[in-house]
Write an enzyme that holds these catalytic residues in place. Structure first.
Site, PDB file in Angstrom:
ATOM      1  N   ARG A   1      39.838  85.097  12.785  1.00 47.92           N
ATOM      2  CA  ARG A   1      39.939  85.844  13.985  1.00 47.92           C
ATOM      3  C   ARG A   1      38.840  86.250  14.281  1.00 47.92           C
ATOM      4  O   ARG A   1      37.606  85.034  14.750  1.00 47.92           O
ATOM      5  CB  ARG A   1      39.484  87.612  12.988  1.00 47.92           C
ATOM      6  CG  ARG A   1      39.204  87.142  11.745  1.00 47.92           C
ATOM      7  CD  ARG A   1      38.524  88.957  11.469  1.00 47.92           C
ATOM      8  NE  ARG A   1      37.641  89.458  12.074  1.00 47.92           N
ATOM      9  CZ  ARG A   1      36.764  88.999  12.318  1.00 47.92           C
ATOM     10  NH1 ARG A   1      35.907  88.472  12.010  1.00 47.92           N
ATOM     11  NH2 ARG A   1      35.611  89.854  13.140  1.00 47.92           N
ATOM     12  N   GLY A   2      38.583  86.764  15.799  1.00 47.99           N
ATOM     13  CA  GLY A   2      37.483  86.823  16.240  1.00 47.99           C
ATOM     14  C   GLY A   2      38.033  86.163  17.920  1.00 47.99           C
ATOM     15  O   GLY A   2      38.489  85.070  17.329  1.00 47.99           O
ATOM     16  N   ALA A   3      38.055  86.792  18.691  1.00 45.57           N
ATOM     17  CA  ALA A   3      38.003  85.539  19.878  1.00 45.57           C
ATOM     18  C   ALA A   3      37.999  84.885  20.310  1.00 45.57           C
ATOM     19  O   ALA A   3      38.554  83.749  20.178  1.00 45.57           O
ATOM     20  CB  ALA A   3      38.016  86.435  21.364  1.00 45.57           C
TER      21      ALA A   3
ATOM     22  N   ARG B   1      48.726  86.258  18.262  1.00 43.69           N
ATOM     23  CA  ARG B   1      47.879  87.236  18.358  1.00 43.69           C
ATOM     24  C   ARG B   1      47.709  87.271  20.237  1.00 43.69           C
ATOM     25  O   ARG B   1      47.207  86.569  20.530  1.00 43.69           O
ATOM     26  CB  ARG B   1      46.405  87.282  17.743  1.00 43.69           C
ATOM     27  CG  ARG B   1      46.442  87.496  16.685  1.00 43.69           C
ATOM     28  CD  ARG B   1      45.248  87.879  15.396  1.00 43.69           C
ATOM     29  NE  ARG B   1      44.460  88.638  16.233  1.00 43.69           N
ATOM     30  CZ  ARG B   1      43.837  89.431  16.464  1.00 43.69           C
ATOM     31  NH1 ARG B   1      42.521  88.735  15.128  1.00 43.69           N
ATOM     32  NH2 ARG B   1      43.553  90.701  16.454  1.00 43.69           N
TER      33      ARG B   1
ATOM     34  N   GLN C   1      35.868  95.320   9.636  1.00 43.55           N
ATOM     35  CA  GLN C   1      35.591  94.120   9.454  1.00 43.55           C
ATOM     36  C   GLN C   1      33.315  94.503   9.661  1.00 43.55           C
ATOM     37  O   GLN C   1      33.079  92.944   9.877  1.00 43.55           O
ATOM     38  CB  GLN C   1      35.808  93.364  11.326  1.00 43.55           C
ATOM     39  CG  GLN C   1      37.198  92.406  11.049  1.00 43.55           C
ATOM     40  CD  GLN C   1      38.182  93.743  11.514  1.00 43.55           C
ATOM     41  OE1 GLN C   1      37.732  95.640  11.080  1.00 43.55           O
ATOM     42  NE2 GLN C   1      39.113  93.501  12.261  1.00 43.55           N
TER      43      GLN C   1
ATOM     44  N   ASP D   1      36.803  90.989  23.305  1.00 41.36           N
ATOM     45  CA  ASP D   1      37.667  89.870  22.616  1.00 41.36           C
ATOM     46  C   ASP D   1      38.821  89.672  24.412  1.00 41.36           C
ATOM     47  O   ASP D   1      39.391  88.636  24.607  1.00 41.36           O
ATOM     48  CB  ASP D   1      39.314  90.936  21.912  1.00 41.36           C
ATOM     49  CG  ASP D   1      38.726  90.676  20.346  1.00 41.36           C
ATOM     50  OD1 ASP D   1      37.968  92.005  20.210  1.00 41.36           O
ATOM     51  OD2 ASP D   1      39.247  89.667  19.931  1.00 41.36           O
TER      52      ASP D   1
ATOM     53  N   ASN E   1      37.918  95.482  23.181  1.00 42.40           N
ATOM     54  CA  ASN E   1      37.551  95.387  21.873  1.00 42.40           C
ATOM     55  C   ASN E   1      38.359  96.187  20.844  1.00 42.40           C
ATOM     56  O   ASN E   1      38.672  96.569  21.364  1.00 42.40           O
ATOM     57  CB  ASN E   1      36.116  95.645  22.212  1.00 42.40           C
ATOM     58  CG  ASN E   1      34.830  94.595  21.684  1.00 42.40           C
ATOM     59  OD1 ASN E   1      34.991  93.899  20.708  1.00 42.40           O
ATOM     60  ND2 ASN E   1      34.253  95.820  20.624  1.00 42.40           N
ATOM     61  N   LYS E   2      37.538  95.853  19.545  1.00 41.99           N
ATOM     62  CA  LYS E   2      38.411  96.445  18.512  1.00 41.99           C
ATOM     63  C   LYS E   2      38.193  98.371  19.070  1.00 41.99           C
ATOM     64  O   LYS E   2      37.184  98.804  18.683  1.00 41.99           O
ATOM     65  CB  LYS E   2      37.253  95.740  17.424  1.00 41.99           C
ATOM     66  CG  LYS E   2      37.479  96.385  16.348  1.00 41.99           C
ATOM     67  CD  LYS E   2      38.995  96.057  15.436  1.00 41.99           C
ATOM     68  CE  LYS E   2      39.199  95.014  15.411  1.00 41.99           C
ATOM     69  NZ  LYS E   2      40.645  94.044  15.821  1.00 41.99           N
TER      70      LYS E   2
HETATM   71  O1  MRU Z   1      41.349  91.748  15.728  1.00 44.56           O
HETATM   72  P1  MRU Z   1      39.842  90.471  15.171  1.00 44.56           P
HETATM   73  O2  MRU Z   1      39.034  90.856  14.203  1.00 44.56           O
HETATM   74  O3  MRU Z   1      40.105  89.338  15.652  1.00 44.56           O
HETATM   75  O4  MRU Z   1      38.729  91.355  16.290  1.00 44.56           O
HETATM   76  C1  MRU Z   1      37.822  91.134  16.884  1.00 44.56           C
HETATM   77  C2  MRU Z   1      36.845  91.480  17.183  1.00 44.56           C
HETATM   78  O5  MRU Z   1      37.646  92.310  18.109  1.00 44.56           O
HETATM   79  C3  MRU Z   1      35.670  91.806  17.538  1.00 44.56           C
HETATM   80  O6  MRU Z   1      34.799  93.204  17.389  1.00 44.56           O
HETATM   81  C4  MRU Z   1      34.654  91.096  18.216  1.00 44.56           C
HETATM   82  O7  MRU Z   1      33.898  91.866  19.239  1.00 44.56           O
HETATM   83  C5  MRU Z   1      35.125  90.484  19.215  1.00 44.56           C
HETATM   84  S1  MRU Z   1      35.203  88.522  18.820  1.00 44.56           S
HETATM   85  C6  MRU Z   1      33.051  88.175  18.672  1.00 44.56           C
END
Ligand code: MRU
Length: 369
Positions: free
Chosen positions: A53-55, A90, A203, A243, A253-254
């Protein structure tokens, strides 16, 4: 970064097995498990099911997925199907499309017989580039932390707040938001990190695991605590990841990032986004209107995973059975709430002009669409 003293990347190619190895993040921070990806469906499920996970990490994993597809059958039809299958895993992280498009373009210009080798080399290149991009983000972020430290009494830690996990395991290495933290700590600059829990999937626990493994002082806080801490002068700077960021600097972002940015604005706390350039979506300008928000499974909200008393990993239900649930996984923070974007090429305003100043070649292509 190191896990129990051993250096790891979040994914690596095993030459002997001719297969990708990943850290299966579903079990962290309780258990450190490695998984081998051998089929295209393994790759899709690893991204869809958040084993990775994570962009940036999603993008790099997808590149290896294309390399696998090219090895099995380098025809245009198979590569197009692999692109679709991986792309549909995703929806938010734009690095996914960026990596897939880069692979498709490179392979279109390559003879059938060379495609497997070229695709694997490209996947390695994308992974290595991610490490270097994040290292550079860390160095630019470090300069900001140094400036803040210079305003404080000598030896007092710079107090940072972060949301979600934009750490080394959300990338190939270093992380985006965490890279300046690692750089600062390694340079002997005292810092303390407030780590947002980041419901529903927590997370923040991954960030706490990472920072703890590296010896960086931190405190895990509930998502609702940030505004209070800022109001009382206990946060010097917020750094989050992203993301997808629009060409005008709106940051997806999250979920919960937007609320932190509002609180930071109200309290005059600098709010920075660590932004690797593959996370910029040059085709989008207005993030709130144009970025579709991923709605994830209700169980993520109704249940919490954790380590049970007998040491096993399990889930508990936290709502009455059958409670209706809403679970938007991301939100968009408008550029006007941001202090700046920390990219691999330096720090800029969160604006079309700011991004175009650092990435003129990309901005020119985007405006010529
Ligand atoms: O849903 P995820 O865990 O894949 O999302 C990751 C995020 O949203 C993180 O906050 C992150 O900032 C982006 S990836 C470096």
């Amino acid at each position: 970064m190191k896990v129990n003293g051993t250096p790891y990347r979040s994914l690596w190619w095993d030459e002997a097995k001719s297969a990708l190895q990943i850290i299966d993040q579903r079990w962290l921070p309780y258990d450190f498990r490695i998984e081998q990806l051998s089929t295209l469906e393994d790759y899709c499920e690893a991204i869809r099911g958040m084993h990775v996970r994570g962009a940036p990490l999603i993008g790099a994993t997808a590149a290896y997925g294309m390399a696998l597809a090219a090895r099995i059958d380098p025809s245009e039809a198979t590569l197009a199907k692999a692109w679709d299958a991986l792309h549909n895993t995703r929806p938010t992280a734009i690095n996914l499309r960026w990596a897939l498009d880069r692979c498709r373009t490179a392979l279109k210009n390559t003879s059938l017989s060379e495609r497997a080798d070229v695709a694997l080399r490209l996947a390695h290149e994308i992974a290595d580039e991610d490490v270097e991009i994040n290292r550079r983000i860390g160095l630019h972020g470090l300069e900001i932390i140094k400036q803040i430290a210079a305003q404080k009494p000598a030896g007092e830690p710079v107090r940072l707040l972060t949301h979600c996990n934009a750490g080394w395991i959300a990338t190939v290495d270093w992380g985006t938001a965490t890279s300046p933290m690692y750089q600062a700590h390694d340079a002997g600059l005292p810092i303390h990190v407030w780590v947002d829990e980041t419901r529903p999937r927590n997370q923040g626990a991954l960030t706490a695991w990472e920072l703890g493994s590296h010896g960086i002082p931190h405190s895990y806080i509930t998502d609702n605590a940030g505004g209070h801490l800022m109001q009382h002068g206990l946060v010097d700077m917020v750094i989050v990841g992203t993301d997808r960021t629009t060409r005008s600097g709106d940051v997806c972002n999250k979920i919960g990032t937007y609320l932190k940015a509002l609180a930071a604005k109200d309290n005059g706390v600098p709010f920075y986004v660590a932004l690797p350039s593959p996370t910029i979506d040059w085709s989008v300008s207005d993030g709130v209107a144009e970025i579709p928000i991923e709605e994830r499974a209700g169980e993520e909200v109704c249940q919490i995973q954790g380590s049970l008393a007998d040491g096993s990993i399990g889930r508990v239900q936290v709502t009455p059975e059958g409670t209706p649930v809403g679970n938007p996984a991301f939100d968009v923070t408008p550029s006007r709430l941001l202090t700046g974007l920390i990219t691999e090429r330096g720090v800029c305003d969160a604006s079309a002009e700011g991004l175009a100043g650092l990435f003129p070649e990309r901005a020119a292509c985007a405006s010529g669409r």
